[in-house]
Design a protein around this motif. Structure first.
Motif, PDB file in Angstrom:
ATOM      1  N   ALA A 178       0.860  -1.372  -0.023  1.00  0.00           N
ATOM      2  CA  ALA A 178      -0.061  -0.058  -0.091  1.00  0.00           C
ATOM      3  C   ALA A 178       0.861   1.274   0.087  1.00  0.00           C
ATOM      4  O   ALA A 178       0.416   2.369  -0.528  1.00  0.00           O
ATOM      5  CB  ALA A 178      -0.996  -0.047   1.226  1.00  0.00           C
ATOM      6  N   ARG A 224      -0.227   7.234  -1.017  1.00  0.00           N
ATOM      7  CA  ARG A 224      -1.433   7.011  -2.094  1.00  0.00           C
ATOM      8  C   ARG A 224      -2.170   8.234  -2.297  1.00  0.00           C
ATOM      9  O   ARG A 224      -2.599   8.805  -1.481  1.00  0.00           O
ATOM     10  CB  ARG A 224      -2.128   5.758  -1.514  1.00  0.00           C
ATOM     11  CG  ARG A 224      -1.692   4.458  -1.515  1.00  0.00           C
ATOM     12  CD  ARG A 224      -2.192   3.868  -2.818  1.00  0.00           C
ATOM     13  NE  ARG A 224      -0.974   2.719  -2.700  1.00  0.00           N
ATOM     14  CZ  ARG A 224      -1.039   1.807  -3.776  1.00  0.00           C
ATOM     15  NH1 ARG A 224      -1.714   1.819  -4.746  1.00  0.00           N
ATOM     16  NH2 ARG A 224      -0.057   0.532  -3.721  1.00  0.00           N
ATOM     17  N   LEU A 278      -6.815   2.124  -3.681  1.00  0.00           N
ATOM     18  CA  LEU A 278      -5.629   1.224  -3.917  1.00  0.00           C
ATOM     19  C   LEU A 278      -5.682   0.931  -5.549  1.00  0.00           C
ATOM     20  O   LEU A 278      -4.859   0.649  -6.181  1.00  0.00           O
ATOM     21  CB  LEU A 278      -5.929  -0.146  -3.267  1.00  0.00           C
ATOM     22  CG  LEU A 278      -5.609  -0.348  -1.795  1.00  0.00           C
ATOM     23  CD1 LEU A 278      -6.129  -1.469  -1.317  1.00  0.00           C
ATOM     24  CD2 LEU A 278      -4.015   0.001  -1.606  1.00  0.00           C
TER      25      LEU A 278
END
Lengths: 300, 445
Positions: free
Chosen positions: A175, B237, B381
């Motif tokens: 991640a 992210r 994701l």
């Protein structure tokens, strides 16, 4: 003066190549001296352990298989080195030989390749290009920061490796990695040489429920060789070397890293993320091949 | 006058005692079918987990890129639900909200059930559960996962202490009054009450400890969900790159917590005939509380999406488009409308704060809360910095498998089973605190 320096440089490269060659022959040993061998056969000079020089036939030499080092030892880097890779995007035509070599060496199945070749296009007006992507072995690695058990770690020689005997499979590193470099063994890995002693430097055998990724082939680096992807590239698009020695090679030519990056305006992906990657890219300009969509884009 | 009050007081106290102990007395238990269903679901989930242990996480739909799935969404949901314990036994208690007293015990029970399930589900998500002990042996304090391990165990410990300490006087009542129950229950009440006699000194000590714990639990409760949000915001992210994530998670958790209490109230009052204590007035208060918490959550929701949606920067922009107009849009808008806007609209009106409409609204809030966590985890994701290419088509989408669903359902069943077990064993409404509240009411009319 400048010429002198260049000469020195050439001599240095020559000698380091020689050193490399001697290190390779160092792993060879005499299988048995056949006194009745033909006089015409090529001889090799070797230094024995008691310091005497002997001459043996080349055919009587055989290679000792490389013994990978233990997970504990693999946490230390190769002293004095800082490994870097340079990818010349103008030379990649998605031949996929690097992927094949990598898969073969790391006993990977096509569903979890360490190397991916992406079809990139920075904007609508610019031309598309192929981008071979592996682990960037960042100097400020997000994966290492988040790992709860130090299964993935940074070495003094710049490599980021994974100890799959330590990995708990939380996938936090996957991640965290902004480059999506990591693959996970979702199921029991196939085609595994389970008798092979495990080392983070070879990444084999793989284990179910653990993370792995491109490791820059440290087992090859220890033998003063370059990773398999470098030598397998038919276009010489991949360079590998030591930043401290300021030299990189694509297998056929060895060049000065700083000059290469300066002359060809080398850059790194997502510099703004502060990850300090050790993989540089040279822009896809003056290409030797026109961009062609390949049907091999996906593994069958 | 004073004597009248004392007689009245005694009568009330006896009534409270007998009403609240009624469901603990032996006799035919209602709702055994419910327990059988729960055990059935758990068994199916265990079979699915056996398959996962045998074949690896390949039985899930998770792959590289979508490397976290419903397990992590479910984990975040359970952590969110567990915050309800601190809301009632601490925040409302310390602010001296009198109506919240009957709800403290049930909120603490739910908190413990949820936190245990959060721990279970995170182990289920591990690729190598056999190496769980490495987290302790090789733990690195730099890693947010270790922060989460520390804070979750702390919160679980404090929650158990809060539940148990406030139980001691009630366990003593059970010990004294429940004489015809099973032997192991008698033993449990006797040992659990640790010789509680109800002396002023004992009460003084108890008050001091529970007060201290009530103060301590607030930062720990905030931390538990903030740290969980950091599992996301400390990664590289685009979709999770937000400083708003902490309060966004905490406010959503408190809202879901209020909703879960309303659902629990509804079923407990009808099953155990406690309509007098969990009355419509209480529902009305809870409705108002839920509106307040929903408004706070709405505020952080707007904060979370407005900035990125205004700027539409690169991958973050693609992620927003995917949520607002793309394949996740139906899910996203249903959750926002039915799980966030609708509760506010319905519960501001008095007719909306009746038990049945509140039950429906709360179930919508809970479903919305779960799906919202799914929408936080998975679409982000699927939007990494570098495009997802050169992989099998199955890596592009994420549709959970039956194993994942049945393990997820089993975690819910397991949580409900823990809660049901504790409700059947313990006075679900704190008797001594109700008595105390009653006395306070009579003394200060």
């Amino acid at each position: 003066m400048a010429k002198n320096k260049a000469d020195q440089r050439r001599n240095f490269l020559k000698s380091s190549l020689m050193l490399g060659a001697s290190a390779i022959t160092g792993t060879a040993f005499i299988q048995g001296c056949d006194s009745g061998a033909l006089e015409t056969e090529e001889k090799v000079k070797l230094l024995t352990t008691d310091g005497t020089m002997v001459e043996v036939n080349k055919s009587s030499l055989s290679k000792v298989p490389y013994q990978p080092i233990s997970p504990k030892e693999a946490r230390k880097g190769i002293p004095g080195k800082h490994f870097v890779m340079v990818v010349d995007l103008s030379l990649c035509r998605n031949a996929r030989k690097c992927i094949k070599a990598c898969d073969h060496h790391h006993q990977l199945t096509p569903d979890r390749p360490y190397i991916k070749v992406l079809r990139m296009q920075d904007n609508k007006s610019s031309a598309p290009y192929w981008m071979p992507k592996k682990c960037f072995h960042c100097d400020n690695p997000p994966c290492v920061k988040v790992c709860p058990v130090a299964a993935t770690y940074k070495r003094s020689d710049g490599l980021v490796l994974i100890d799959n005997e330590r990995c708990i499979g939380c996938r936090f590193c996957m991640a965290a990695c902004p480059y999506s470099a990591r693959v996970f063994n979702w199921g029991e890995p196939k085609n595994q040489d389970v008798k092979h002693p495990y080392s983070p430097e070879t990444s084999i055998p793989s284990q179910v429920g653990t993370v792995e990724k491109c490791d820059f082939c440290p087992d090859m680096l220890r033998q003063n060789k370059v990773p398999h992807c470098i030598t397998s590239c038919p276009n010489g698009a991949l360079y590998f070397g030591d930043q401290n020695a300021d030299s990189v090679t694509n297998g056929s030519e060895t060049v000065r890293l700083s000059t290469l990056l300066k002359d060809k305006a080398g850059y790194r992906y997502h510099e703004e993320l502060g990850t300090e990657p050790n993989v540089y890219y040279l822009p896809p300009v003056d290409r030797l091949f026109p961009f062609k969509e390949t049907s091999e884009e996906k593994p069958s | 006058m004073v004597e009248d009050n004392i007689i009245l007081n005694d009568q009330y106290n006896q009534k409270i005692e007998s009403d609240l102990l009624a469901h603990l007395k032996s006799g035919k238990k209602k709702g055994n079918w419910f327990i059988f269903i729960l055990i059935g679901i758990i068994l199916i989930g265990m079979y699915a987990y056996y398959r996962q242990l045998h074949y690896g996480l390949i039985v899930t739909a998770m792959r590289d890129y979508t490397s976290w799935g419903v397990y992590i969404a479910n984990f975040v949901f359970f952590v969110a639900i567990s915050l309800v314990g601190s809301l009632f036994s601490s925040i409302l208690k310390l602010s001296k909200v009198p109506w919240s007293t009957p709800l403290t015990r049930i909120s603490e029970i739910i908190a413990i059930g949820a936190i245990i399930c959060a721990i279970v589900i995170i182990i289920v998500d591990m690729g190598r559960p056999d190496r769980f002990i490495y987290v302790l042996i090789h733990g690195r304090i730099q890693s947010p996962i270790i922060w989460d391990v520390i804070i979750i165990t702390t919160y679980l410990t404090i929650s158990i202490l809060l539940l148990y300490l406030s139980l001691i006087p009630d366990l003593a009542i059970c010990r004294d009054k429940l004489t015809d129950v099973a032997a192991w229950k008698k033993w449990f009440y006797r040992v659990g009450a640790i010789n509680w006699q109800g002396t002023p000194r004992q009460f003084k000590i108890l008050h001091r400890i529970t007060y201290t714990l009530a103060v301590i639990v607030i930062p720990v409760a905030f931390a538990i969900h903030t740290v969980t949000s950091w599992l996301f915001s400390t990664t590289w992210r685009p979709g999770w790159d937000s400083t708003n994530l902490g309060p966004y998670f905490v406010s959503g958790a408190l809202m879901a917590g209020a909703a879960v209490i309303i659902v629990a109230m509804f079923f407990i009052r009808s099953t155990y005939n406690l309509k007098e204590y969990l009355n419509e007035k209480l529902f009305s208060y809870m409705g108002k509380l839920l509106v307040l918490l929903s408004l706070i959550y709405l505020y952080f929701n707007i904060n979370e999406y407005l900035g990125p949606a205004f700027k539409m920067v690169g991958v973050e922009g693609e992620h927003i488009i995917e949520l607002f107009f793309g394949s996740y849009a139906p899910m996203y808008w249903i959750v926002q409308v039915f799980g966030l806007i609708l509760p506010i609209v319905v519960l501001v009106f008095a007719w909306g704060r009746k038990p049945l409409p509140m039950l429906i609204v709360s179930i919508l809030v809970l479903l919305g809360a779960w799906v919202k966590r799914y929408l936080i985890v998975i679409p982000s994701l699927q939007h990494p910095y570098l495009p997802i290419q050169d992989v099998d088509d199955s890596y592009l989408h994420y549709i959970p498998t039956w194993e994942e669903w049945s393990i997820t359902l089993a975690s819910f069943a397991w949580c409900l089973l823990i809660i049901t077990f504790l409700i059947r064993l313990l006075p679900v409404i704190p008797i001594w605190e109700m008595k105390k509240g009653n006395e306070a009411k009579l003394i200060k009319p």
